[in-house]
Write a protein that holds these residues in place. Structure first.
Motif, PDB file in Angstrom:
ATOM      1  N   TYR A 178     -13.382 -12.731   7.515  1.00 31.76           N
ATOM      2  CA  TYR A 178     -14.552 -13.299   7.943  1.00 31.76           C
ATOM      3  C   TYR A 178     -15.265 -11.805   8.674  1.00 31.76           C
ATOM      4  O   TYR A 178     -14.508 -11.080   9.301  1.00 31.76           O
ATOM      5  N   TYR A 179     -16.364 -11.592   8.367  1.00 34.72           N
ATOM      6  CA  TYR A 179     -17.036 -10.262   9.033  1.00 34.72           C
ATOM      7  C   TYR A 179     -18.532 -10.760   9.732  1.00 34.72           C
ATOM      8  O   TYR A 179     -19.110 -11.557   9.347  1.00 34.72           O
ATOM      9  N   SER A 180     -18.511  -9.915  10.867  1.00 37.87           N
ATOM     10  CA  SER A 180     -19.829 -10.421  11.716  1.00 37.87           C
ATOM     11  C   SER A 180     -20.765  -9.237  11.009  1.00 37.87           C
ATOM     12  O   SER A 180     -20.379  -8.631  10.247  1.00 37.87           O
ATOM     13  N   ASP A 181     -22.086  -9.651  11.152  1.00 33.62           N
ATOM     14  CA  ASP A 181     -22.993  -9.200  10.855  1.00 33.62           C
ATOM     15  C   ASP A 181     -23.156  -7.340  11.218  1.00 33.62           C
ATOM     16  O   ASP A 181     -23.683  -6.545  10.464  1.00 33.62           O
ATOM     17  N   SER A 182     -22.307  -7.137  12.321  1.00 34.58           N
ATOM     18  CA  SER A 182     -22.527  -5.597  12.689  1.00 34.58           C
ATOM     19  C   SER A 182     -22.076  -4.655  11.664  1.00 34.58           C
ATOM     20  O   SER A 182     -22.843  -3.617  11.576  1.00 34.58           O
ATOM     21  N   ALA A 227     -16.942 -15.676  23.631  1.00 39.10           N
ATOM     22  CA  ALA A 227     -16.273 -16.634  24.205  1.00 39.10           C
ATOM     23  C   ALA A 227     -15.128 -17.055  23.422  1.00 39.10           C
ATOM     24  O   ALA A 227     -14.090 -17.710  23.909  1.00 39.10           O
ATOM     25  N   GLY A 228     -14.683 -15.814  22.529  1.00 41.45           N
ATOM     26  CA  GLY A 228     -13.518 -16.455  21.684  1.00 41.45           C
ATOM     27  C   GLY A 228     -12.282 -15.879  22.377  1.00 41.45           C
ATOM     28  O   GLY A 228     -12.178 -15.020  23.364  1.00 41.45           O
ATOM     29  N   HIS A 229     -11.231 -16.844  22.067  1.00 40.60           N
ATOM     30  CA  HIS A 229     -10.099 -16.902  22.677  1.00 40.60           C
ATOM     31  C   HIS A 229      -8.985 -15.937  21.892  1.00 40.60           C
ATOM     32  O   HIS A 229      -8.695 -16.636  20.823  1.00 40.60           O
ATOM     33  N   LEU A 230      -8.523 -15.054  22.272  1.00 42.07           N
ATOM     34  CA  LEU A 230      -7.618 -14.131  21.654  1.00 42.07           C
ATOM     35  C   LEU A 230      -6.045 -14.196  22.475  1.00 42.07           C
ATOM     36  O   LEU A 230      -6.244 -13.919  23.628  1.00 42.07           O
ATOM     37  N   ASP A 231      -5.064 -14.477  21.936  1.00 39.44           N
ATOM     38  CA  ASP A 231      -3.818 -14.389  22.920  1.00 39.44           C
ATOM     39  C   ASP A 231      -3.316 -12.921  23.089  1.00 39.44           C
ATOM     40  O   ASP A 231      -2.348 -13.050  24.066  1.00 39.44           O
ATOM     41  N   GLU A 233     -14.904 -21.564   8.696  1.00 43.35           N
ATOM     42  CA  GLU A 233     -15.646 -20.416   9.077  1.00 43.35           C
ATOM     43  C   GLU A 233     -16.027 -20.534  10.589  1.00 43.35           C
ATOM     44  O   GLU A 233     -15.991 -19.261  11.094  1.00 43.35           O
ATOM     45  N   SER A 234     -16.312 -21.238  10.904  1.00 46.96           N
ATOM     46  CA  SER A 234     -16.832 -21.713  12.461  1.00 46.96           C
ATOM     47  C   SER A 234     -15.544 -21.255  13.251  1.00 46.96           C
ATOM     48  O   SER A 234     -15.545 -20.835  14.473  1.00 46.96           O
ATOM     49  N   PHE A 235     -14.273 -21.553  13.035  1.00 40.46           N
ATOM     50  CA  PHE A 235     -13.163 -21.084  13.850  1.00 40.46           C
ATOM     51  C   PHE A 235     -13.187 -19.417  13.967  1.00 40.46           C
ATOM     52  O   PHE A 235     -13.134 -18.854  15.147  1.00 40.46           O
ATOM     53  N   TYR A 236     -13.494 -18.828  12.786  1.00 38.46           N
ATOM     54  CA  TYR A 236     -13.300 -17.208  13.024  1.00 38.46           C
ATOM     55  C   TYR A 236     -14.859 -16.832  13.709  1.00 38.46           C
ATOM     56  O   TYR A 236     -14.702 -15.695  14.369  1.00 38.46           O
ATOM     57  N   ARG A 237     -15.856 -17.484  13.332  1.00 37.39           N
ATOM     58  CA  ARG A 237     -17.171 -16.882  14.179  1.00 37.39           C
ATOM     59  C   ARG A 237     -16.896 -17.170  15.681  1.00 37.39           C
ATOM     60  O   ARG A 237     -17.360 -16.239  16.505  1.00 37.39           O
ATOM     61  N   VAL A 255     -15.816  -7.863  15.224  1.00 38.31           N
ATOM     62  CA  VAL A 255     -16.067  -7.216  13.762  1.00 38.31           C
ATOM     63  C   VAL A 255     -15.447  -7.968  12.773  1.00 38.31           C
ATOM     64  O   VAL A 255     -16.141  -8.155  11.802  1.00 38.31           O
ATOM     65  N   SER A 256     -14.399  -8.221  12.467  1.00 39.09           N
ATOM     66  CA  SER A 256     -13.777  -9.096  11.503  1.00 39.09           C
ATOM     67  C   SER A 256     -12.456  -9.811  11.825  1.00 39.09           C
ATOM     68  O   SER A 256     -11.826  -9.222  12.766  1.00 39.09           O
ATOM     69  N   CYS A 257     -12.163 -10.831  11.194  1.00 39.11           N
ATOM     70  CA  CYS A 257     -10.858 -11.593  11.347  1.00 39.11           C
ATOM     71  C   CYS A 257     -10.256 -11.981   9.823  1.00 39.11           C
ATOM     72  O   CYS A 257     -11.003 -12.122   8.859  1.00 39.11           O
ATOM     73  N   THR A 258      -8.819 -12.051   9.879  1.00 38.29           N
ATOM     74  CA  THR A 258      -8.440 -12.605   8.800  1.00 38.29           C
ATOM     75  C   THR A 258      -7.188 -13.518   9.091  1.00 38.29           C
ATOM     76  O   THR A 258      -6.531 -13.329  10.104  1.00 38.29           O
TER      77      THR A 258
END
Length: 132
Positions: free
Chosen positions: A59-63, A116-120, A106-110, A48-51
């Protein structure tokens, strides 16, 4: 031990608003990236979103773009997701997650918001139900 605890979910009518909170312990959110995800019944998890301190505007996804605002309170080590004009299709479990790094790109947040995003670290989520 790093812990993320979400709150603020509940039942809301279509067109209504909710503000979700994610309180983080064991890690200074100013050092990393905080994101929100959601998973609707029977569907894949969706970013959905990151900061972060290097991408404060978020950063916001289109959803949900245009209907949500991500914000942070460093003093409370808390990240928020303000959601407006909610629709029944927004019904989902909303979870916050942490990546220990932060960048200006921005590519990092995308990438974090992709499948495939890695969250700890992850919270357990809070249920949002949009229904009349």
């Amino acid at each position: 031990e790093v812990q993320l605890v979400e709150s603020g979910g509940g039942l809301v009518q279509p067109g209504g608003s909710l503000r979700l909170s994610c309180v983080v312990s064991g890690f200074d959110i100013d050092d990393g990236t905080m994101c929100w995800f959601r998973q609707a019944p029977g569907k894949e998890r969706e970013g959905v979103s990151c900061t972060s301190s290097r991408f404060i505007r978020g950063y916001y996804s289109d959803s949900m773009k245009g209907r949500i605002t991500i914000s942070r309170d460093n003093a409370k080590n808390t990240v928020y997701l303000q959601m407006d004009s909610l629709k029944p299709e927004d019904t989902a479990v909303y979870s916050c997650a942490l990546n220990r790094e932060a960048y200006y790109s921005e590519s990092f947040y995308r990438g974090l918001l992709s499948a495939a995003g890695h969250l700890d670290y992850w919270g357990k989520g809070t249920l949002v139900t949009v229904s009349s």
